[in-house]
Design a protein around this motif. Structure first.
Motif, PDB file in Angstrom:
ATOM      1  N   ASP A 146      24.807  86.291 -11.414  1.00  0.00           N
ATOM      2  CA  ASP A 146      25.261  87.674 -11.618  1.00  0.00           C
ATOM      3  C   ASP A 146      26.414  87.930 -10.655  1.00  0.00           C
ATOM      4  N   VAL A 147      27.340  88.743 -11.111  1.00  0.00           N
ATOM      5  CA  VAL A 147      28.521  89.024 -10.296  1.00  0.00           C
ATOM      6  C   VAL A 147      28.169  89.983  -9.144  1.00  0.00           C
TER       7      VAL A 147
ATOM      8  N   MET B   2      16.024  95.233 -19.419  1.00  0.00           N
ATOM      9  CA  MET B   2      15.623  94.807 -20.758  1.00  0.00           C
ATOM     10  C   MET B   2      14.099  94.776 -20.775  1.00  0.00           C
TER      11      MET B   2
ATOM     12  N   THR C  17      14.924  89.790 -15.690  1.00  0.00           N
ATOM     13  CA  THR C  17      13.845  89.931 -16.677  1.00  0.00           C
ATOM     14  C   THR C  17      13.727  88.690 -17.570  1.00  0.00           C
TER      15      THR C  17
ATOM     16  N   ARG D 241      15.777  98.187 -12.554  1.00  0.00           N
ATOM     17  CA  ARG D 241      16.965  98.983 -12.869  1.00  0.00           C
ATOM     18  C   ARG D 241      16.735  99.635 -14.213  1.00  0.00           C
TER      19      ARG D 241
ATOM     20  N   ASP E 118      26.999  93.122 -20.285  1.00  0.00           N
ATOM     21  CA  ASP E 118      27.113  94.577 -20.404  1.00  0.00           C
ATOM     22  C   ASP E 118      27.475  94.926 -21.847  1.00  0.00           C
TER      23      ASP E 118
ATOM     24  N   ASP F  93      30.991  84.947 -11.091  1.00  0.00           N
ATOM     25  CA  ASP F  93      31.560  85.593 -12.272  1.00  0.00           C
ATOM     26  C   ASP F  93      31.511  84.590 -13.421  1.00  0.00           C
ATOM     27  N   VAL F  94      31.142  85.047 -14.632  1.00  0.00           N
ATOM     28  CA  VAL F  94      31.087  84.107 -15.762  1.00  0.00           C
ATOM     29  C   VAL F  94      32.439  83.471 -16.055  1.00  0.00           C
TER      30      VAL F  94
ATOM     31  N   PHE G 188      24.078  86.515 -16.863  1.00  0.00           N
ATOM     32  CA  PHE G 188      24.217  87.962 -16.577  1.00  0.00           C
ATOM     33  C   PHE G 188      22.815  88.438 -16.206  1.00  0.00           C
TER      34      PHE G 188
ATOM     35  N   VAL H 243      18.334  92.018 -12.849  1.00  0.00           N
ATOM     36  CA  VAL H 243      17.188  91.867 -11.946  1.00  0.00           C
ATOM     37  C   VAL H 243      16.246  90.751 -12.395  1.00  0.00           C
TER      38      VAL H 243
END
Ligand SMILES: C[S@@+](CC[C@H](N)C(=O)[O-])C[C@H]1O[C@@H](n2cnc3c(N)ncnc32)[C@H](O)[C@@H]1O
Length: 418
Positions: free
Chosen positions: A250-251, A205, A234, A200, A304, A283-284, A229, A232
């Protein structure tokens, strides 16, 4: 600063005894109690070259020799180089020996002279080699180039195998002359970035930064690391290479599948037969429910950081972005505390917004982290440094900033301990 913090955390978490003899933006000088295996450079995201010191030269001599062009001082440097093992270490190849010199300096007074220094050291070494019957080629450069070989050049010309790159590092009181013994391989990190099946571009990152963050967490062998979070994956990838068990959350369900596929690819590509990983959708807000109380040793996450910005924002607009993100960050800090085991670490990225007026706007997390029970981990302590070194405010460094001039939103990295 970030690279230095990575090193101190890497050494401390592995009980490697060290002392920083010198540090500057350009280079660090580290003394080890026992030896340090330079091949470990592959574990580090922020270290480009490792050299073994062969000799030191007082700074007055270097200044006299190159800034004042004093012949006596130049002669002294030639003698010191000849007395060191530098040229003897260079492996004689069947063809002509190719060698190079890279000059690093703290004091900008040397910036106009670095090319001259490079050529001077190069020709002295060439003469020394001739005396031992070795004919050589010196990788000299045109005047407009920085007097430093890049890691790619060192790799491509096999200068490590032949121990034939000399580092001339000029500090405030002395200069260190070293021989490069290990080099950062950008192709390995690049491979993990561009050949993984799912990428992505916007949120991604760089793997080097992900590795630095894993090292800041002190997480290694057999411990459990969570990225809540994970995108993909990393950070998870870099942690897996340190033989850490990893858990991703991840959400976004596309990210969960993408991270899983990337970790499958990494395990195959690097033959990680014992790799232990799982990625779950969640979700966190409900991290404890998903992962379990006190179930992980480290959390390393970049949530984010706000919208992509075309221009540098005004301060009020930057503050608005922060206000909008705040509830999610605060909720995450609370949940992270619960999920971490006692003494566990959280490495968290928060936005560092650079504004039109050049004032940076950041996430005010101090009160939240202390009310939850976290304390900040300071990457630097006085004992890590040679007592003669003036280290200024370094021991008070609370957060690490990663933001170059082009970035509107950079990263503020917090290292916290439960
Ligand atoms: C900046 S990206 C992480 C990038 C990741 N380090 C990488 O290199 O792929 C942030 C990720 O957080 C996820 N996310 C956003 N809000 C979330 C939430 N409330 N709970 C869990 N994940 C969330 C997004 O789907 C996104 O993938």
């Amino acid at each position: 600063m970030l690279s230095l913090a990575e090193l101190t955390n890497y050494f401390s978490s592995r009980n490697i005894e060290f002392k920083l003899e010198y540090f500057s933006r350009e280079f660090f000088v580290v003394k080890f109690e026992d030896s340090f295996n330079p091949e470990k450079i592959k574990d580090l995201g922020g270290t480009i070259k490792i050299g073994e010191i062969k000799t030191t030269i007082p700074n007055e001599v270097v200044k006299e020799a190159f800034l004042s062009k004093n012949k006596q001082a130049q002669k002294k440097i030639v003698e010191l180089l000849a007395g060191s093992s530098i040229s003897k270490m260079m492996t004689k190849t069947t063809k002509k020996l190719l060698f190079g010199v890279s000059v690093y300096f703290t004091d900008n007074a040397f910036s106009h002279f670095s090319g001259q220094i490079q050529r001077f050291i190069g020709s002295s070494i060439k003469k020394e080699l001739e005396k031992s019957g070795i004919s050589s080629n010196f990788m000299g450069y045109t005047k407009d180039r920085k007097a430093q070989l890049s890691n790619v050049e060192v790799l491509k010309k096999n200068l490590i195998e032949n121990q034939s790159e000399i580092l001339f590092c000029i500090g405030k009181k002395e200069a260190w002359v070293a021989s490069t013994v290990a080099i950062h391989n950008p192709f390995e990190f690049q491979k993990r970035d561009i050949y993984k099946p799912n990428q992505r571009k916007i949120f991604g990152m760089p793997p080097r930064l992900a590795r630095i963050m894993v090292n800041l967490s002190g997480c290694n062998d057999g411990k459990i690391l969570l990225d809540s979070f994970c995108g993909v994956g990393t950070i998870l990838q870099e942690a897996l290479l340190e033989e850490v068990m990893v858990v991703g959350v991840d959400v976004n369900s596309w990210c969960v599948k993408a991270a899983e596929e990337n970790l499958d690819w990494l395990s195959r590509e690097y033959n990680l037969s014992a790799a232990d990983y799982r990625v779950v959708q969640g979700d966190v807000d409900r991290l404890t429910e998903k992962i379990g109380v006190e179930s992980v040793d480290c959390i390393v996450s970049e949530p984010d950081l706000g919208p992509a910005l075309k221009d540098f924002p005004t301060v009020p607009y930057a503050e608005k972005i922060i206000e909008k993100l705040k509830p999610m960050f605060f909720r995450f800090i609370e949940e992270a505390y619960k999920v971490l085991r006692p003494n566990g670490r959280l490495v968290l990225v928060t936005p560092y917004i650079r504004t039109r007026s050049r004032q940076a706007v950041t996430m005010p997390v101090d009160e939240k982290i202390s009310s939850c029970g976290f304390r900040r981990v300071h990457s630097f302590s006085r004992e890590m440094f040679n007592e003669e070194l003036n280290i200024g405010q370094l021991v008070h460094t609370a957060t690490l900033i990663e933001a170059d001039d082009r970035h509107k939103i950079g990263r503020e990295i917090h290292v916290l301990q439960k």
